[in-house]
Design a protein around this motif. Structure first.
Motif, PDB file in Angstrom:
ATOM      1  N   GLN A  14       0.840  -1.196   0.000  1.00  0.00           N
ATOM      2  CA  GLN A  14       0.000   0.000   0.000  1.00  0.00           C
ATOM      3  C   GLN A  14       0.872   1.241   0.000  1.00  0.00           C
ATOM      4  OE1 GLN A  14      -2.954  -0.013   3.095  1.00  0.00           O
ATOM      5  NE2 GLN A  14      -4.193  -1.479   1.975  1.00  0.00           N
ATOM      6  N   VAL A  15       0.311   2.314  -0.538  1.00  0.00           N
ATOM      7  CA  VAL A  15       1.018   3.585  -0.588  1.00  0.00           C
ATOM      8  C   VAL A  15       0.705   4.351   0.687  1.00  0.00           C
ATOM      9  CG1 VAL A  15       1.288   5.729  -1.866  1.00  0.00           C
ATOM     10  CG2 VAL A  15       0.914   3.603  -3.093  1.00  0.00           C
ATOM     11  N   ASP A  16       1.748   4.858   1.332  1.00  0.00           N
ATOM     12  CA  ASP A  16       1.617   5.554   2.611  1.00  0.00           C
ATOM     13  C   ASP A  16       2.254   6.933   2.505  1.00  0.00           C
ATOM     14  OD1 ASP A  16       1.108   5.914   5.366  1.00  0.00           O
ATOM     15  OD2 ASP A  16       3.116   5.220   5.872  1.00  0.00           O
ATOM     16  N   HIS A  17       1.686   7.883   3.216  1.00  0.00           N
ATOM     17  CA  HIS A  17       2.250   9.234   3.270  1.00  0.00           C
ATOM     18  C   HIS A  17       3.329   9.295   4.346  1.00  0.00           C
ATOM     19  CE1 HIS A  17      -1.589  10.130   1.293  1.00  0.00           C
ATOM     20  NE2 HIS A  17      -0.998  11.203   0.823  1.00  0.00           N
ATOM     21  N   VAL A  18       4.488   9.841   4.028  1.00  0.00           N
ATOM     22  CA  VAL A  18       5.536  10.051   5.032  1.00  0.00           C
ATOM     23  C   VAL A  18       5.035  11.094   6.032  1.00  0.00           C
ATOM     24  CG1 VAL A  18       7.900  10.819   5.416  1.00  0.00           C
ATOM     25  CG2 VAL A  18       7.354   9.448   3.415  1.00  0.00           C
ATOM     26  N   ILE A  19       4.602  12.238   5.529  1.00  0.00           N
ATOM     27  CA  ILE A  19       3.923  13.252   6.346  1.00  0.00           C
ATOM     28  C   ILE A  19       2.442  13.110   6.037  1.00  0.00           C
ATOM     29  CG2 ILE A  19       3.645  15.714   6.828  1.00  0.00           C
ATOM     30  CD1 ILE A  19       6.535  16.064   5.776  1.00  0.00           C
ATOM     31  N   PRO A  20       1.621  12.736   7.019  1.00  0.00           N
ATOM     32  CA  PRO A  20       0.209  12.475   6.761  1.00  0.00           C
ATOM     33  C   PRO A  20      -0.509  13.664   6.122  1.00  0.00           C
ATOM     34  CG  PRO A  20       0.804  11.796   8.967  1.00  0.00           C
ATOM     35  CD  PRO A  20       1.970  12.542   8.423  1.00  0.00           C
ATOM     36  N   HIS A  21      -1.483  13.344   5.300  1.00  0.00           N
ATOM     37  CA  HIS A  21      -2.270  14.383   4.628  1.00  0.00           C
ATOM     38  C   HIS A  21      -2.964  15.268   5.669  1.00  0.00           C
ATOM     39  CE1 HIS A  21      -5.410  16.092   2.014  1.00  0.00           C
ATOM     40  NE2 HIS A  21      -4.483  15.976   1.091  1.00  0.00           N
ATOM     41  N   SER A  22      -3.398  14.662   6.778  1.00  0.00           N
ATOM     42  CA  SER A  22      -4.080  15.428   7.831  1.00  0.00           C
ATOM     43  C   SER A  22      -3.138  16.388   8.559  1.00  0.00           C
ATOM     44  CB  SER A  22      -4.716  14.478   8.845  1.00  0.00           C
ATOM     45  OG  SER A  22      -3.724  13.708   9.485  1.00  0.00           O
ATOM     46  N   LYS A  23      -1.832  16.189   8.417  1.00  0.00           N
ATOM     47  CA  LYS A  23      -0.846  17.065   9.054  1.00  0.00           C
ATOM     48  C   LYS A  23      -0.168  17.988   8.046  1.00  0.00           C
ATOM     49  CE  LYS A  23      -0.666  14.408  12.928  1.00  0.00           C
ATOM     50  NZ  LYS A  23      -1.206  14.706  14.151  1.00  0.00           N
TER      51      LYS A  23
END
Length: 101
Positions: A49-58
């Motif tokens: 799965q693709v994951d955000h290093v810095i979350p989109h919510s942050k």
């Protein structure tokens, strides 16, 4: 009816490109737990799965430079926290001390 951000065509294309690049560069293990990734069944516990290093919510973006490939288990458990920072050699081992002069 509102759809999720990850249900858009734009996200689908970006995530597909990131997964293709991971396969092309030979990434076969999760970067967090080193489990072998399953690129065929992405809903499996070890599914890629693709994951955000810095979350989109942050404030993180959907740009490929902010995206990594990890297993589904790590992606779910990480939630909206930032990626863990790697420990340095000094941080992982206490310094040797001695009272001998």
């Amino acid at each position: 009816m509102a759809s999720s951000r990850t249900g858009t065509t734009e996200w689908f294309n970006v995530s597909r490109r990131v997964l293709r690049e991971a396969l092309a560069t030979g990434q076969t293990q999760c970067i967090y737990c080193h489990t072998p990734l399953n690129f065929e069944n992405r809903r499996a516990p070890n599914g890629a799965q693709v994951d955000h290093v810095i979350p989109h919510s942050k404030g993180g973006s959907d740009h490929p430079s902010n995206l990594i490939v990890c297993c589904r288990t790590c992606n779910i458990s990480k939630g909206n926290r930032a990626a863990p920072k790697k420990k340095t050699v000094l941080a992982s081992k206490p310094l040797k001390t001695s009272r001998k002069w």
